[in-house]
Design a protein around this motif. Sequence first.
Motif, PDB file in Angstrom:
ATOM      1  N   HIS A  40       0.730  -1.233  -0.109  1.00  0.00           N
ATOM      2  CA  HIS A  40       0.116   0.037  -0.018  1.00  0.00           C
ATOM      3  C   HIS A  40       1.038   1.406  -0.050  1.00  0.00           C
ATOM      4  CE1 HIS A  40      -2.541   2.991   2.100  1.00  0.00           C
ATOM      5  NE2 HIS A  40      -3.412   2.885   1.167  1.00  0.00           N
ATOM      6  N   GLY A  42       0.346   4.139   0.993  1.00  0.00           N
ATOM      7  CA  GLY A  42       0.109   5.038   1.860  1.00  0.00           C
ATOM      8  C   GLY A  42       0.508   4.288   3.358  1.00  0.00           C
ATOM      9  N   ARG A  49      -6.192   0.931   9.179  1.00  0.00           N
ATOM     10  CA  ARG A  49      -7.327   1.465   9.743  1.00  0.00           C
ATOM     11  C   ARG A  49      -8.438   1.058   9.315  1.00  0.00           C
ATOM     12  NH1 ARG A  49      -6.441   7.103   8.363  1.00  0.00           N
ATOM     13  NH2 ARG A  49      -8.140   7.744   9.591  1.00  0.00           N
ATOM     14  N   GLY A  50      -8.421   0.449   8.150  1.00  0.00           N
ATOM     15  CA  GLY A  50     -10.027   0.023   7.366  1.00  0.00           C
ATOM     16  C   GLY A  50     -10.206  -1.359   7.551  1.00  0.00           C
ATOM     17  N   ALA A  55     -14.867   0.001   4.798  1.00  0.00           N
ATOM     18  CA  ALA A  55     -13.846   1.017   4.680  1.00  0.00           C
ATOM     19  C   ALA A  55     -14.574   2.101   3.777  1.00  0.00           C
ATOM     20  CB  ALA A  55     -12.679   0.527   4.691  1.00  0.00           C
ATOM     21  N   HIS A  63      -8.745   8.843  -0.641  1.00  0.00           N
ATOM     22  CA  HIS A  63      -8.502   8.782  -2.118  1.00  0.00           C
ATOM     23  C   HIS A  63      -9.552   8.142  -2.949  1.00  0.00           C
ATOM     24  CE1 HIS A  63      -7.339   4.904  -0.611  1.00  0.00           C
ATOM     25  NE2 HIS A  63      -6.033   5.296  -0.417  1.00  0.00           N
ATOM     26  N   TRP A  65     -10.324   8.495  -5.809  1.00  0.00           N
ATOM     27  CA  TRP A  65     -10.082   8.031  -6.972  1.00  0.00           C
ATOM     28  C   TRP A  65      -9.483   6.879  -7.171  1.00  0.00           C
ATOM     29  CZ3 TRP A  65      -7.972  11.944  -3.789  1.00  0.00           C
ATOM     30  CH2 TRP A  65      -6.946  11.786  -3.565  1.00  0.00           C
TER      31      TRP A  65
HETATM   32  C1  HEM Z   1      -2.331   6.283  -0.959  1.00  0.00           C
HETATM   33  C2  HEM Z   1      -4.727   5.794   3.106  1.00  0.00           C
HETATM   34  C3  HEM Z   1      -6.978   1.957   1.442  1.00  0.00           C
HETATM   35  C4  HEM Z   1      -4.541   2.241  -2.648  1.00  0.00           C
HETATM   36  C5  HEM Z   1      -2.537   6.544   0.419  1.00  0.00           C
HETATM   37  C6  HEM Z   1      -2.381   7.751   1.357  1.00  0.00           C
HETATM   38  C7  HEM Z   1      -3.013   7.499   2.371  1.00  0.00           C
HETATM   39  C8  HEM Z   1      -3.799   6.435   2.376  1.00  0.00           C
HETATM   40  C9  HEM Z   1      -3.023   8.479   3.770  1.00  0.00           C
HETATM   41  C10 HEM Z   1      -1.473   8.567   0.710  1.00  0.00           C
HETATM   42  C11 HEM Z   1      -0.054   8.565   1.140  1.00  0.00           C
HETATM   43  C12 HEM Z   1       0.875   9.726   0.711  1.00  0.00           C
HETATM   44  O1  HEM Z   1       0.361  10.627  -0.028  1.00  0.00           O
HETATM   45  O2  HEM Z   1       2.174   9.564   1.046  1.00  0.00           O
HETATM   46  C13 HEM Z   1      -5.500   4.853   3.156  1.00  0.00           C
HETATM   47  C14 HEM Z   1      -6.609   4.185   4.093  1.00  0.00           C
HETATM   48  C15 HEM Z   1      -7.190   3.079   3.570  1.00  0.00           C
HETATM   49  C16 HEM Z   1      -6.621   2.868   2.303  1.00  0.00           C
HETATM   50  C17 HEM Z   1      -6.674   4.887   5.498  1.00  0.00           C
HETATM   51  C18 HEM Z   1      -8.289   2.336   4.287  1.00  0.00           C
HETATM   52  C19 HEM Z   1      -9.340   2.087   3.808  1.00  0.00           C
HETATM   53  C20 HEM Z   1      -6.673   1.653   0.260  1.00  0.00           C
HETATM   54  C21 HEM Z   1      -6.839   0.692  -0.676  1.00  0.00           C
HETATM   55  C22 HEM Z   1      -6.208   0.707  -1.772  1.00  0.00           C
HETATM   56  C23 HEM Z   1      -5.450   1.907  -1.784  1.00  0.00           C
HETATM   57  C24 HEM Z   1      -7.969  -0.342  -0.301  1.00  0.00           C
HETATM   58  C25 HEM Z   1      -6.157   0.160  -3.081  1.00  0.00           C
HETATM   59  C26 HEM Z   1      -5.949  -1.252  -3.175  1.00  0.00           C
HETATM   60  C27 HEM Z   1      -3.726   3.616  -2.460  1.00  0.00           C
HETATM   61  C28 HEM Z   1      -2.799   4.163  -3.413  1.00  0.00           C
HETATM   62  C29 HEM Z   1      -2.412   5.248  -3.050  1.00  0.00           C
HETATM   63  C30 HEM Z   1      -2.685   5.610  -1.700  1.00  0.00           C
HETATM   64  C31 HEM Z   1      -2.832   3.644  -5.012  1.00  0.00           C
HETATM   65  C32 HEM Z   1      -1.351   6.394  -3.771  1.00  0.00           C
HETATM   66  C33 HEM Z   1      -2.575   7.231  -4.441  1.00  0.00           C
HETATM   67  C34 HEM Z   1      -1.524   8.505  -4.992  1.00  0.00           C
HETATM   68  O3  HEM Z   1      -0.467   8.703  -4.762  1.00  0.00           O
HETATM   69  O4  HEM Z   1      -2.427   9.028  -5.782  1.00  0.00           O
HETATM   70  N1  HEM Z   1      -3.647   5.726   1.103  1.00  0.00           N
HETATM   71  N2  HEM Z   1      -5.532   3.947   2.111  1.00  0.00           N
HETATM   72  N3  HEM Z   1      -5.540   2.438  -0.356  1.00  0.00           N
HETATM   73  N4  HEM Z   1      -3.582   4.216  -1.433  1.00  0.00           N
HETATM   74 FE1  HEM Z   1      -4.762   4.065   0.289  1.00  0.00          FE
END
Ligand code: HEM
Length: 89
Positions: A40, A42, A49-50, A55, A63, A65
């Motif tokens: 992940h 992030g 957390r999810g 979630a 995000h 998108w």
């Molecule tokens: C990025 C949180 C679930 C895919 C991030 C970031 C955060 C975050 C805070 C930003 C990291 C940064 O900018 O340094 C969460 C939380 C989730 C979650 C709290 C709980 C549901 C998911 C899921 C996926 C996902 C299920 C898809 C499989 C991504 C991707 C990014 C990202 C692709 C990069 C997005 C970008 O740079 O535009 N996430 N996330 N996340 N997350 Fe999650």
Amino acid sequence: ARAGQLSVTPHQLAQHNQLDDAWLAIRGKVYNVTHYLPFHPGGAEELQRGIGKDATTLFDEVHAWVNYESLLQKCYLGRLVSVDPEVDT
Ligand code: HEM
């Protein structure tokens, strides 16, 4: 039932809230994200957390998108269903 065809209740979902056994639901779709956690972008802690719950709101806040359906294709387990109190209490 096979992965991709499961019916998962909120109660069952809540049983999978550990790092080594992590499920979550987004828009009614349940995924096993155990193997995705280390990847992940992030961080595992954020994704954590999810887990064990719906979630959707959390995901959309961070995000909306992101194309989770494509990224988690191989992690798809089935649908989140509502609880039938006679069967699942
Ligand atoms: C990025 C949180 C679930 C895919 C991030 C970031 C955060 C975050 C805070 C930003 C990291 C940064 O900018 O340094 C969460 C939380 C989730 C979650 C709290 C709980 C549901 C998911 C899921 C996926 C996902 C299920 C898809 C499989 C991504 C991707 C990014 C990202 C692709 C990069 C997005 C970008 O740079 O535009 N996430 N996330 N996340 N997350 Fe999650």
